[in-house]
Scaffold this motif. Structure first.
Motif, PDB file in Angstrom:
ATOM      1  N   UNK A   1      -5.544 -28.856 -19.127  1.00 32.99           N
ATOM      2  CA  UNK A   1      -6.351 -27.415 -18.030  1.00 32.99           C
ATOM      3  C   UNK A   1      -5.257 -26.853 -17.070  1.00 32.99           C
ATOM      4  N   UNK A   2      -4.203 -27.844 -16.677  1.00 31.14           N
ATOM      5  CA  UNK A   2      -2.676 -27.575 -15.809  1.00 31.14           C
ATOM      6  C   UNK A   2      -1.560 -27.985 -15.970  1.00 31.14           C
ATOM      7  N   UNK A   3      -0.820 -26.949 -16.559  1.00 33.00           N
ATOM      8  CA  UNK A   3       0.989 -27.534 -16.695  1.00 33.00           C
ATOM      9  C   UNK A   3       1.469 -26.771 -15.422  1.00 33.00           C
ATOM     10  N   UNK A   4       2.165 -27.687 -15.266  1.00 33.13           N
ATOM     11  CA  UNK A   4       3.185 -26.962 -13.814  1.00 33.13           C
ATOM     12  C   UNK A   4       4.459 -27.722 -14.016  1.00 33.13           C
ATOM     13  N   UNK A   5       5.595 -27.500 -12.923  1.00 34.10           N
ATOM     14  CA  UNK A   5       6.959 -27.668 -13.210  1.00 34.10           C
ATOM     15  C   UNK A   5       7.369 -27.427 -12.337  1.00 34.10           C
ATOM     16  N   UNK A   6       8.017 -27.930 -11.236  1.00 36.57           N
ATOM     17  CA  UNK A   6       8.191 -28.460  -9.364  1.00 36.57           C
ATOM     18  C   UNK A   6       9.860 -28.413  -9.410  1.00 36.57           C
ATOM     19  N   UNK A   7       9.856 -27.474  -9.157  1.00 34.53           N
ATOM     20  CA  UNK A   7      11.828 -27.369  -8.756  1.00 34.53           C
ATOM     21  C   UNK A   7      12.250 -27.836  -7.284  1.00 34.53           C
ATOM     22  N   UNK A   8      12.865 -28.668  -6.988  1.00 32.05           N
ATOM     23  CA  UNK A   8      12.889 -28.889  -5.558  1.00 32.05           C
ATOM     24  C   UNK A   8      14.612 -28.958  -6.200  1.00 32.05           C
ATOM     25  N   UNK A   9      15.064 -28.517  -5.015  1.00 28.47           N
ATOM     26  CA  UNK A   9      16.370 -28.553  -5.000  1.00 28.47           C
ATOM     27  C   UNK A   9      17.056 -29.208  -3.239  1.00 28.47           C
ATOM     28  N   UNK A  10      17.916 -30.816  -3.867  1.00 30.81           N
ATOM     29  CA  UNK A  10      18.760 -30.607  -2.239  1.00 30.81           C
ATOM     30  C   UNK A  10      20.332 -30.536  -2.469  1.00 30.81           C
ATOM     31  N   UNK A  11      20.628 -30.044  -1.318  1.00 26.86           N
ATOM     32  CA  UNK A  11      21.496 -29.523  -0.646  1.00 26.86           C
ATOM     33  C   UNK A  11      23.079 -30.619  -0.812  1.00 26.86           C
ATOM     34  N   UNK A  12      23.780 -30.712  -1.041  1.00 28.84           N
ATOM     35  CA  UNK A  12      25.026 -31.919  -0.439  1.00 28.84           C
ATOM     36  C   UNK A  12      24.920 -33.128  -1.047  1.00 28.84           C
ATOM     37  N   UNK A  13      24.736 -32.758  -3.109  1.00 32.33           N
ATOM     38  CA  UNK A  13      24.346 -34.160  -4.024  1.00 32.33           C
ATOM     39  C   UNK A  13      25.966 -34.295  -4.198  1.00 32.33           C
TER      40      UNK A  13
ATOM     41  N   UNK B   1      30.617 -36.634  -5.705  1.00 32.99           N
ATOM     42  CA  UNK B   1      29.880 -37.621  -6.287  1.00 32.99           C
ATOM     43  C   UNK B   1      29.076 -37.084  -6.631  1.00 32.99           C
ATOM     44  N   UNK B   2      28.456 -37.090  -8.301  1.00 34.93           N
ATOM     45  CA  UNK B   2      27.763 -36.069  -9.532  1.00 34.93           C
ATOM     46  C   UNK B   2      26.854 -37.204  -9.168  1.00 34.93           C
ATOM     47  N   UNK B   3      26.024 -35.582  -9.413  1.00 35.24           N
ATOM     48  CA  UNK B   3      24.012 -36.401  -8.950  1.00 35.24           C
ATOM     49  C   UNK B   3      24.295 -37.199 -10.071  1.00 35.24           C
ATOM     50  N   UNK B   4      23.295 -38.136  -9.903  1.00 33.44           N
ATOM     51  CA  UNK B   4      22.990 -39.378 -11.514  1.00 33.44           C
ATOM     52  C   UNK B   4      21.161 -38.609 -11.971  1.00 33.44           C
ATOM     53  N   UNK B   5      21.245 -38.653 -12.820  1.00 30.07           N
ATOM     54  CA  UNK B   5      20.654 -37.960 -14.492  1.00 30.07           C
ATOM     55  C   UNK B   5      20.250 -39.255 -14.978  1.00 30.07           C
ATOM     56  N   UNK B   6      20.229 -40.503 -14.562  1.00 28.01           N
ATOM     57  CA  UNK B   6      19.214 -41.591 -15.566  1.00 28.01           C
ATOM     58  C   UNK B   6      17.804 -41.300 -15.450  1.00 28.01           C
ATOM     59  N   UNK B   7      17.185 -41.030 -14.772  1.00 25.77           N
ATOM     60  CA  UNK B   7      15.967 -40.864 -13.879  1.00 25.77           C
ATOM     61  C   UNK B   7      15.546 -40.014 -14.927  1.00 25.77           C
ATOM     62  N   UNK B   8      16.097 -38.685 -16.006  1.00 31.82           N
ATOM     63  CA  UNK B   8      15.205 -37.449 -16.942  1.00 31.82           C
ATOM     64  C   UNK B   8      14.358 -38.442 -17.457  1.00 31.82           C
ATOM     65  N   UNK B   9      13.661 -37.671 -17.765  1.00 35.60           N
ATOM     66  CA  UNK B   9      12.238 -38.144 -19.114  1.00 35.60           C
ATOM     67  C   UNK B   9      11.717 -39.203 -18.525  1.00 35.60           C
ATOM     68  N   UNK B  10      11.689 -39.624 -16.908  1.00 40.46           N
ATOM     69  CA  UNK B  10      11.147 -40.784 -17.171  1.00 40.46           C
ATOM     70  C   UNK B  10      10.078 -40.907 -16.586  1.00 40.46           C
ATOM     71  N   UNK B  11       8.688 -41.290 -16.927  1.00 38.24           N
ATOM     72  CA  UNK B  11       7.290 -40.800 -16.289  1.00 38.24           C
ATOM     73  C   UNK B  11       6.537 -42.211 -15.257  1.00 38.24           C
ATOM     74  N   UNK B  12       5.997 -41.857 -14.977  1.00 37.31           N
ATOM     75  CA  UNK B  12       4.531 -42.099 -14.241  1.00 37.31           C
ATOM     76  C   UNK B  12       3.269 -42.594 -14.541  1.00 37.31           C
ATOM     77  N   UNK B  13       2.667 -42.895 -13.819  1.00 37.74           N
ATOM     78  CA  UNK B  13       1.511 -43.732 -14.340  1.00 37.74           C
ATOM     79  C   UNK B  13       0.050 -42.551 -13.754  1.00 37.74           C
TER      80      UNK B  13
END
Lengths: 128, 146
Positions: free
Chosen positions: B134-146, B1-13
């Protein structure tokens, strides 16, 4: 000066004690039980409780910062988490300065424990 | 099953965190810091800071407060049982001291799939009371078996 192009940085060695992950969980707010509850950790297939990756990254950051002369000089740090870190085993952070250009040093670092690289491909930059 | 990419660009409060002197010291002691700038207000003042300085990686504390709940967003849809923290980067503009209020903005920067693994990259931008980053960060999470 511990930062000079082509030269190794001063190593950092630290041995997190058995209860370190509990203190780090409280300090950081990351209460994932894989770091603090051995029963839970083994249930999800881990050999034991493991160190927080961001604790291990903090040791890499500490080595970078101390070599760079303090927090005001540190500009960036990027890492990849590999393998697992464990309490009660010594961590060694080592690295070398690959270049110094326009007053900014680029430092490559690695954190090892028991011969395993638990953080690799770490690249930091600092003002010199 | 391909990974769902629809949340790319989503921002949160965005969320605001007040950096406290004792929290900075608690964090500094937990990670083994010994630099008096992080621990001793007098030493920090003597070096020109208003209060104790937060170690660079203290950013984890004020960012997580806002970001962690967003990792459970159903539209992002990460399978937590199969997730590991794969990579992390920070860019620091200047040291932060106790007493500052830091506001963190969270967004989903990228979602990709490679070799049966999903790579979820969150971006956080943390700003001071003047609105300066003051700080910019990238957080990469890896999910196996998508």
């Amino acid at each position: 000066m511990a930062i000079e192009a082509g030269q190794p940085i001063d190593e950092l060695k630290v041995t997190p004690d058995r209860f370190l992950p509990i203190r780090y969980a409280g300090a950081s707010g990351d209460f994932n039980p894989i770091h603090t509850d051995k029963e839970y950790a083994t249930m999800v297939g881990l050999p034991s409780t493991i160190l927080h990756g961001l604790y291990s990254m903090a040791q890499v950051a500490r080595a970078l910062t101390d070599n760079a002369g303090g927090p005001a000089n540190v500009k960036s740090l990027s890492v990849q988490f590999r393998g697992m870190g464990f309490p009660e085993k010594e961590i060694t952070v080592s690295g070398s300065t690959t270049s110094v250009e326009d007053g900014v040093a680029t430092v490559e670092l690695v954190a090892e424990q028991d011969g395993n690289q638990i953080i690799r491909n770490a690249v930091g930059t600092a003002a010199v | 099953m391909p990974v769902n990419t629809s949340a790319i660009g989503k921002t949160f409060a965005p969320g605001t965190y007040v950096v406290g002197r004792e929290k900075v010291r608690e964090y500094a002691e937990a990670v083994g810091e010994t630099n008096p700038l992080y621990l001793d207000p007098e030493a920090a003042r003597a070096a020109g800071y208003a209060d104790v300085v937060a170690p660079p990686m203290f950013a984890v504390v004020f960012i997580s407060k806002t970001m962690t709940p967003t990792l459970f967003d159903p539209e992002v849809g990460m399978n937590f049982a199969m997730m590991v923290h794969g990579g992390q980067s920070f860019t620091w503009e200047r040291p932060i001291v106790a007493g500052e209020e830091i506001t963190t903005h969270v967004s989903v920067k990228d979602i990709t799939e490679k070799d049966g693994k999903g790579f979820y990259v969150y971006e956080t931008i943390s700003k001071d009371e003047a609105g300066e980053t003051v700080v910019t960060a990238d957080w990469t999470f890896l999910v196996r078996g998508v």
